[in-house]
Design a protein around this motif. Structure first.
Motif, short mmCIF file in Angstrom:
data_model
loop_
_atom_site.label_atom_id
_atom_site.label_comp_id
_atom_site.label_asym_id
_atom_site.label_seq_id
_atom_site.Cartn_x
_atom_site.Cartn_y
_atom_site.Cartn_z
N ASP A 1 0.87 -1.19 0.00
CA ASP A 1 0.00 0.00 0.00
C ASP A 1 0.90 1.23 0.00
O ASP A 1 1.52 1.54 1.01
N MET A 2 0.98 1.88 -1.14
CA MET A 2 1.87 3.04 -1.27
C MET A 2 1.11 4.34 -1.28
O MET A 2 0.08 4.46 -1.94
N HIS A 3 1.66 5.33 -0.56
CA HIS A 3 1.25 6.71 -0.83
C HIS A 3 1.73 6.99 -2.26
O HIS A 3 2.93 6.92 -2.53
N CYS A 4 0.82 7.28 -3.14
CA CYS A 4 1.19 7.32 -4.55
C CYS A 4 0.63 8.59 -5.19
O CYS A 4 -0.58 8.82 -5.14
N ASP A 5 1.52 9.40 -5.74
CA ASP A 5 1.09 10.59 -6.49
C ASP A 5 0.21 11.51 -5.65
O ASP A 5 -0.79 12.04 -6.14
N GLU A 6 0.58 11.71 -4.38
CA GLU A 6 -0.16 12.67 -3.54
C GLU A 6 0.38 14.06 -3.87
O GLU A 6 1.19 14.63 -3.15
N SER A 7 -0.09 14.56 -4.99
CA SER A 7 0.48 15.75 -5.60
C SER A 7 -0.57 16.35 -6.54
O SER A 7 -1.49 15.66 -6.98
N ASP A 8 -0.41 17.62 -6.87
CA ASP A 8 -1.25 18.25 -7.89
C ASP A 8 -0.60 18.17 -9.27
O ASP A 8 -1.14 18.72 -10.23
#
Ligand code: FE2
Length: 426
Positions: free
Chosen positions: A207-214
């Motif tokens: 379970d990855m934090h993935c692309d938590e970005s704009d």
């Protein structure tokens, strides 16, 4: 039977249903059960659901709001910096104490399973040991699944991969990651490959934090899906947040969604946090930032809603209430239609239970007698009212009770009771 709950409404819409419980398991579910319970509970038409499940949380940071200072900008990056300031001051006892207090809140909210990320970048692994201790202590009443999370980047932070492996060896369940926080896009992709190969070798979930970005070019979810497919890990890999999908080119997404579906990658949106942290540097129009929930559901991708934070460096609100999470998710995703609203309820119950791989979850014969009774008549009303959890049961034992939310009015000499449930006319 040890207990029979009478006249329940189930989340799938069945009404006037009895639930027979014996030896901590649900034995029978149906109308007018003949069996008599040593304890009889009349639900009076209230919704009885399997417990809430939070698929994405940070229990090592919870309830630390204001330590050592408040996040002034309210941004994700200041939150990460603030967490780094706090880490040297952490003690195992303080982390465990806050986590245990949060677990009490969770139980009272009918939240009986939580997947929590735990930061493994501190070589002392204080938070890992604290949460492994908490996991053992709360096991009788709450399933706590832990994810080894290299908050500062598994490649970017010296020693992080070794620490992650030590955490897994100590009993942490799931492999985490944060590819968008690595130094470059290519190192982010490399981190995904490294961590997926490690998890595949160990037979673990990811379970990855993935692309938590704009940033619409943050496309690590593509690598995550491709690696999942290559390694045969379908059904065991999750991308959390995926907020860049909100900003991605539509044609690219039309190719990405089938890849995610084919790879069996699940998605977890965190509506409270996404709506707060994303689009933060936009002027107007200001992006919502939450990932494409209805589109993913339509493509056959599993989507759960997580809480992510409660009173920590990133978020100064929250109380363990998954109905608050569903309520926000429903609004941000504009999922106000009847079927869409029901899907929002499933996103905090059945779907995260599958993502976590919980066994014996559900209101059906053979399942654990774990359930929550709500002061609402159906899942949509439960979300609308963030309904009071009038009874919470774990393994056949009632572990929390609360009075229904009613007010007694006295207006113009006319006493009356306010009931926020919709009155059924005709
Ligand atoms: Fe998170």
């Amino acid at each position: 039977m040890d207990c029979v709950i009478r006249h329940a409404t189930l989340a799938d819409g069945r009404e006037d249903i009895d639930i027979g419980i014996q030896d901590s398991k649900i034995q029978a579910v149906g109308p007018c059960l003949a069996a008599v319970g040593a304890e009889e509970i009349d639900a009076e038409g209230a919704l009885v659901s399997a417990p809430f499940v939070d698929a994405h949380f940070h229990m090592d940071a919870t309830l630390s709001y204001g330590l050592p200072r408040v996040n002034q900008s309210g941004t994700l990056l200041e939150g990460i910096a603030l967490w780094s300031e706090l880490k040297p001051e952490l003690t195992q006892e303080a982390i465990a104490g806050r986590a245990l207090q949060y677990c009490d809140w969770a139980v009272a909210r009918g939240l009986l399973a939580v997947r929590s990320h735990v930061d493994v970048c501190d070589p002392r692994l204080l938070a890992v040991d604290a949460l492994l201790d908490v996991k053992r202590r709360v096991a009788p009443y709450l399933d706590l699944q832990l994810v080894a999370f290299p908050q500062d980047g598994v490649l970017r932070s010296a020693g992080a991969f070794e620490n992650l492996k030590r955490a897994i060896d100590r009993g942490v369940d799931v492999v985490g990651g944060i590819p968008h926080f690595e130094r470059t896009m290519s190192e982010g992709a490399e981190s995904v490959r490294l961590l997926c190969e490690y998890a595949a070798g160990k037979g673990l979930r990811v379970d990855m934090h993935c692309d938590e970005s704009d940033d619409p070019m943050s496309r690590h979810v593509e690598t995550l899906a491709a690696e999942t497919h290559r390694l045969g890990m379908q059904g065991r890999v999750t991308g959390s947040h995926l907020t860049s999908m909100h900003s991605m080119d539509n044609y690219y997404v039309s190719k990405l969604l089938p890849l995610m579906r084919e790879s069996g990658v699940a998605a977890i949106a965190n509506p409270l946090i996404n709506i707060t942290l994303q689009g933060r540097s936009d002027t107007y129009p200001k992006r919502r930032g939450m990932t494409r929930v209805p589109e993913m559901l339509a493509a056959g991708i599993e989507v759960a809603f997580g809480q992510d934070c409660a009173m920590d460096p990133w978020y100064s609100f929250g109380s363990g209430d998954m109905l608050e999470v569903a309520h926000m998710g429903l609004h941000v995703a504009q999922m106000t239609g009847v079927e869409a609203s029901k899907a929002c309820f499933r996103a905090v119950t059945d779907t995260p239970a599958r993502i976590l791989g919980l066994e014996g979850y559900g209101i059906a014969p053979g399942c654990h007698a774990d359930l929550v009774m709500l002061d609402a008549r159906d899942p949509i009303e439960a979300i609308r009212l963030r309904a009071t959890r009038t009874l919470v049961m774990r393994r056949g034992k009632v572990i929390s009770r609360a009075p229904a939310n009613r007010s007694t009015l006295s207006i113009e000499g006319r006493p009356s009771m306010v009931d926020f449930r919709l009155r059924r006319h005709g």
